[in-house]
Design an enzyme around this catalytic site. Structure first.
Site, PDB file in Angstrom:
ATOM      1  N   ASP A 120     -63.922  11.934 -40.633  1.00  0.00           N
ATOM      2  CA  ASP A 120     -63.779  10.739 -39.806  1.00  0.00           C
ATOM      3  C   ASP A 120     -64.862   9.721 -40.150  1.00  0.00           C
ATOM      4  OD1 ASP A 120     -65.929  12.028 -38.620  1.00  0.00           O
ATOM      5  OD2 ASP A 120     -65.052  12.133 -36.621  1.00  0.00           O
ATOM      6  N   ASP A 166     -61.173  16.385 -40.615  1.00  0.00           N
ATOM      7  CA  ASP A 166     -61.854  16.260 -39.323  1.00  0.00           C
ATOM      8  C   ASP A 166     -60.868  16.038 -38.187  1.00  0.00           C
ATOM      9  OD1 ASP A 166     -64.554  16.633 -39.774  1.00  0.00           O
ATOM     10  OD2 ASP A 166     -64.956  14.525 -40.191  1.00  0.00           O
ATOM     11  N   LYS A 208     -61.832  20.549 -39.303  1.00  0.00           N
ATOM     12  CA  LYS A 208     -63.253  20.681 -38.957  1.00  0.00           C
ATOM     13  C   LYS A 208     -63.448  20.147 -37.552  1.00  0.00           C
ATOM     14  CE  LYS A 208     -66.546  18.071 -40.858  1.00  0.00           C
ATOM     15  NZ  LYS A 208     -67.134  17.388 -39.666  1.00  0.00           N
ATOM     16  N   GLU A 217     -66.354  19.404 -34.485  1.00  0.00           N
ATOM     17  CA  GLU A 217     -67.755  19.284 -34.105  1.00  0.00           C
ATOM     18  C   GLU A 217     -68.046  20.143 -32.886  1.00  0.00           C
ATOM     19  OE1 GLU A 217     -69.302  15.347 -33.731  1.00  0.00           O
ATOM     20  OE2 GLU A 217     -68.502  14.678 -35.655  1.00  0.00           O
ATOM     21  N   GLU A 236     -75.588  19.858 -40.164  1.00  0.00           N
ATOM     22  CA  GLU A 236     -76.005  18.495 -40.502  1.00  0.00           C
ATOM     23  C   GLU A 236     -77.350  18.133 -39.897  1.00  0.00           C
ATOM     24  OE1 GLU A 236     -74.380  13.865 -40.438  1.00  0.00           O
ATOM     25  OE2 GLU A 236     -73.087  15.486 -39.721  1.00  0.00           O
TER      26      GLU A 236
END
Length: 273
Positions: A57, A96, A126, A128, A191
């Protein structure tokens, strides 16, 4: 002839899968991962041997010129992911889940993840989050959809965190990674954490870890391709290694084109019918 026989006789490159990524970790081999948002870029990266292509994204910032990733929609992710997946013959394609597809009710996340696989032919999503997303990860995986978790700095949390900040709570970060693995995530992207915490996370889980600004001790690394090739505007993070200067190359070519039109040298006789 059976489908297995046809496959065995094919010259198509062997697809990178979740199992293959796990074997790479187990064998001590490093995993390469880059972002892609369109067919020609994905094709080049795939032919170069990149293991995983991420349709991030981040396209909101890289392609659309926005300040955050939050305005990217599910339909936009599908649009870009379909092009990338069509180009990739070897690389695994991960997509994402954009905001708020991973924050609303779990059934919505399952439906959105299913759209990714059905409408783009990509291979995984993916998501978050770590410990607080464990139930969501487990539900998506149970539905037959591979999930890569994303811990550390979470771009979709930019307003909660007050900006893009290095994450330094080691115990919380390790717990996030372990919870994601336990829930069934096939890999964990990490990250913007200090080097020593990156190593702790890698040592705490058995699935592949993919770092971005997380030091050298993870199973693999990912960068935004546009950052790596110097095709961006504005700030470049500390963790980026710039391996090209595409922006300057395009600018030089465009200027040469404009000059050739201005001086009448283009099109030439050879470039005309």
């Amino acid at each position: 002839m059976s489908s297995q026989s046809r496959s065995a006789g094919s010259s198509k490159p062997s697809r990178v899968t979740t199992r293959r990524l796990q074997k790479m970790r187990d064998d001590g081999k490093r995993i390469s991962m880059l972002t892609a948002y369109d067919f020609p870029t994905a094709e080049v990266l795939d032919e170069a041997g990149i293991d995983v292509l991420l349709v991030g994204d981040s396209l909101g910032m890289v392609v659309q010129g926005r300040d955050t990733t939050l305005q990217v929609t599910m339909d936009q992710m599908i649009y870009h992911a379909e092009m990338v997946a069509r180009a990739a013959k070897r690389a695994m394609v991960v997509v994402d889940l954009p905001f708020p597809e991973g924050q609303l009710e779990i059934i919505r996340s399952i439906e959105s993840s299913a759209r990714v696989l059905q409408e783009t032919n990509a291979h995984a999503v993916k998501l978050e989050g770590g410990a607080e997303q464990a139930d969501r990860i487990a539900a998506i995986v149970t539905a037959g959809i591979p999930v890569m978790a994303h811990v550390g700095l979470r771009p979709q949390n930019v307003h909660v965190d007050g900006g893009y900040r290095v994450q330094r709570d080691a115990q919380s970060l390790v717990n996030d990674a372990q919870a994601a693995e336990k829930a069934g995530a096939f890999a964990v992207l990490v990250e913007c954490v200090p080097v020593e915490i990156g190593k702790q996370i890698n040592d705490a889980v058995s699935v592949p870890t993919i770092g971005i600004g997380a030091g050298p001790h993870l199973t693999g690394q990912v960068l935004v391709t546009n950052d790596m090739i110097g095709f961006h505007s504005g700030y470049s993070p500390k963790f980026v290694r710039k391996l090209g200067d595409v922006r300057t190359a395009i600018a030089d070519a465009a200027k040469a084109y404009a000059d050739a039109i201005s001086d009448g040298s283009f099109p030439s006789e050879d470039e005309s019918f």
